[in-house]
Design a protein around this motif. Sequence first.
Motif, PDB file in Angstrom:
ATOM      1  N   UNK A  27     -25.981  -0.177  44.879  1.00 22.05           N
ATOM      2  CA  UNK A  27     -26.746  -1.331  44.427  1.00 22.05           C
ATOM      3  C   UNK A  27     -27.782  -0.961  43.374  1.00 22.05           C
ATOM      4  N   UNK A  28     -28.244   0.305  43.360  1.00 22.13           N
ATOM      5  CA  UNK A  28     -29.257   0.706  42.381  1.00 22.13           C
ATOM      6  C   UNK A  28     -28.693   0.767  40.969  1.00 22.13           C
ATOM      7  N   UNK A  29     -27.363   0.857  40.841  1.00 26.69           N
ATOM      8  CA  UNK A  29     -26.720   0.869  39.526  1.00 26.69           C
ATOM      9  C   UNK A  29     -25.895  -0.406  39.342  1.00 26.69           C
ATOM     10  N   UNK A  30     -26.371  -1.494  39.879  1.00 24.33           N
ATOM     11  CA  UNK A  30     -25.642  -2.761  39.941  1.00 24.33           C
ATOM     12  C   UNK A  30     -25.269  -3.283  38.555  1.00 24.33           C
ATOM     13  N   UNK A  31     -23.975  -3.517  38.359  1.00 23.88           N
ATOM     14  CA  UNK A  31     -23.475  -4.129  37.131  1.00 23.88           C
ATOM     15  C   UNK A  31     -22.531  -5.271  37.457  1.00 23.88           C
ATOM     16  N   UNK A  32     -22.330  -5.552  38.733  1.00 23.68           N
ATOM     17  CA  UNK A  32     -21.412  -6.611  39.155  1.00 23.68           C
ATOM     18  C   UNK A  32     -22.157  -7.937  39.285  1.00 23.68           C
ATOM     19  N   UNK A  33     -21.414  -9.026  39.324  1.00 20.38           N
ATOM     20  CA  UNK A  33     -22.023 -10.340  39.507  1.00 20.38           C
ATOM     21  C   UNK A  33     -22.417 -10.512  40.970  1.00 20.38           C
ATOM     22  N   UNK A  34     -23.158 -11.551  41.277  1.00 16.59           N
ATOM     23  CA  UNK A  34     -23.591 -11.812  42.647  1.00 16.59           C
ATOM     24  C   UNK A  34     -22.425 -12.183  43.558  1.00 16.59           C
ATOM     25  N   UNK A  35     -21.281 -12.525  42.993  1.00 19.15           N
ATOM     26  CA  UNK A  35     -20.091 -12.877  43.785  1.00 19.15           C
ATOM     27  C   UNK A  35     -19.112 -11.713  43.915  1.00 19.15           C
ATOM     28  N   UNK A  36     -19.573 -10.517  43.527  1.00 17.86           N
ATOM     29  CA  UNK A  36     -18.714  -9.339  43.586  1.00 17.86           C
ATOM     30  C   UNK A  36     -19.336  -8.259  44.463  1.00 17.86           C
ATOM     31  N   UNK A  37     -18.464  -7.458  45.063  1.00 15.74           N
ATOM     32  CA  UNK A  37     -18.885  -6.299  45.847  1.00 15.74           C
ATOM     33  C   UNK A  37     -18.869  -5.081  44.935  1.00 15.74           C
ATOM     34  N   UNK A  38     -19.893  -4.211  45.057  1.00 22.59           N
ATOM     35  CA  UNK A  38     -19.957  -2.999  44.249  1.00 22.59           C
ATOM     36  C   UNK A  38     -19.348  -1.851  45.044  1.00 22.59           C
ATOM     37  N   UNK A  39     -18.230  -1.329  44.575  1.00 18.76           N
ATOM     38  CA  UNK A  39     -17.605  -0.170  45.206  1.00 18.76           C
ATOM     39  C   UNK A  39     -18.502   1.043  45.003  1.00 18.76           C
ATOM     40  N   UNK A  40     -18.357   2.047  45.838  1.00 18.79           N
ATOM     41  CA  UNK A  40     -19.169   3.253  45.727  1.00 18.79           C
ATOM     42  C   UNK A  40     -19.019   3.904  44.362  1.00 18.79           C
ATOM     43  N   UNK A  41     -17.830   3.803  43.771  1.00 21.71           N
ATOM     44  CA  UNK A  41     -17.600   4.410  42.454  1.00 21.71           C
ATOM     45  C   UNK A  41     -18.040   3.503  41.305  1.00 21.71           C
ATOM     46  N   UNK A  42     -18.652   2.337  41.614  1.00 26.50           N
ATOM     47  CA  UNK A  42     -19.167   1.442  40.595  1.00 26.50           C
ATOM     48  C   UNK A  42     -18.230   0.302  40.219  1.00 26.50           C
ATOM     49  N   UNK A  43     -16.991   0.341  40.689  1.00 26.62           N
ATOM     50  CA  UNK A  43     -16.013  -0.714  40.418  1.00 26.62           C
ATOM     51  C   UNK A  43     -16.467  -2.016  41.086  1.00 26.62           C
ATOM     52  N   UNK A  54     -14.013  -8.759  44.035  1.00 25.43           N
ATOM     53  CA  UNK A  54     -14.468 -10.024  44.599  1.00 25.43           C
ATOM     54  C   UNK A  54     -15.029  -9.798  46.005  1.00 25.43           C
ATOM     55  N   UNK A  55     -16.152 -10.433  46.316  1.00 22.78           N
ATOM     56  CA  UNK A  55     -16.756 -10.309  47.650  1.00 22.78           C
ATOM     57  C   UNK A  55     -15.824 -10.784  48.744  1.00 22.78           C
ATOM     58  N   UNK A  56     -14.916 -11.696  48.409  1.00 23.31           N
ATOM     59  CA  UNK A  56     -13.952 -12.189  49.388  1.00 23.31           C
ATOM     60  C   UNK A  56     -12.982 -11.093  49.838  1.00 23.31           C
ATOM     61  N   UNK A 100     -11.834   3.839  45.742  1.00 28.14           N
ATOM     62  CA  UNK A 100     -12.395   4.818  46.680  1.00 28.14           C
ATOM     63  C   UNK A 100     -12.414   4.301  48.125  1.00 28.14           C
ATOM     64  N   UNK A 101     -11.801   3.146  48.383  1.00 30.36           N
ATOM     65  CA  UNK A 101     -11.688   2.520  49.712  1.00 30.36           C
ATOM     66  C   UNK A 101     -13.015   2.003  50.270  1.00 30.36           C
ATOM     67  N   UNK A 102     -14.079   1.996  49.477  1.00 27.83           N
ATOM     68  CA  UNK A 102     -15.385   1.628  50.011  1.00 27.83           C
ATOM     69  C   UNK A 102     -15.483   0.161  50.418  1.00 27.83           C
ATOM     70  N   UNK A 103     -14.578  -0.693  49.935  1.00 25.53           N
ATOM     71  CA  UNK A 103     -14.617  -2.093  50.352  1.00 25.53           C
ATOM     72  C   UNK A 103     -14.181  -2.274  51.801  1.00 25.53           C
ATOM     73  N   UNK A 104     -13.540  -1.268  52.384  1.00 22.40           N
ATOM     74  CA  UNK A 104     -13.116  -1.340  53.780  1.00 22.40           C
ATOM     75  C   UNK A 104     -13.945  -0.423  54.675  1.00 22.40           C
TER      76      UNK A 104
END
Length: 193
Positions: free
Chosen positions: A25-41, A44-46, A57-61
């Motif tokens: 989150x400290x390097x946030x470049x995504x929109x408020x409707x997106x999840x930030x993967x650990x690698x910065x990708x 969609x939050x859904x 990097x599988x961080x969404x799971x």
Amino acid sequence: MVRSLILLLCITVTIWCLQRRVAAQSTRTCTSREFICTDGQCVSSEKRCDGKTDCSDRSDENCCDQNDNNSGKEFALGFLDNYQGAGKLFLFMTSTKSLNYTMSAPRQGFVKTGFLQANTLVSVEVPGSLKMHTGVSDRGILITASEPIAVYGLNQERYSTDAFLALPVYIQGREYIVSSFTELSSYGYKSLL
């Protein structure tokens, strides 16, 4: 003692998950409707915690509320050789749901399928030939289940019994904190990690 170690592991994993979220989150470049993967990708939050990997990097799971424990549907694990190498290997599985499971070591011709009744513990003896020795090995064990399970391993040998808590594939990453004894290479003991 075992409960203390499991509690320490759960606390460590929880802290790691929180640190990863804060760092992303400290390097946030995504929109408020997106999840930030650990690698910065950005995904969609859904798609967060939907059971399908969307981040490279599988961080969404990882660190999902329903998955903030040692339960999972897929495990990749192994047993190290023990003191004299003549002991028995066991895997224990439990779940809050009834399910079918498959345990296999494809390169060793080992396959075991079964049914696990909800809120019970099943014990499966694993062939001793699946113990790993020094170097790269093809004796890994893959466990898959139709519902989340918890898996524990036991390498039972006189004077030197070892046990472990298996972590599901979704939680495995590239950074680990391991509490262990100093490697005793003069005696041939090695760490699996």
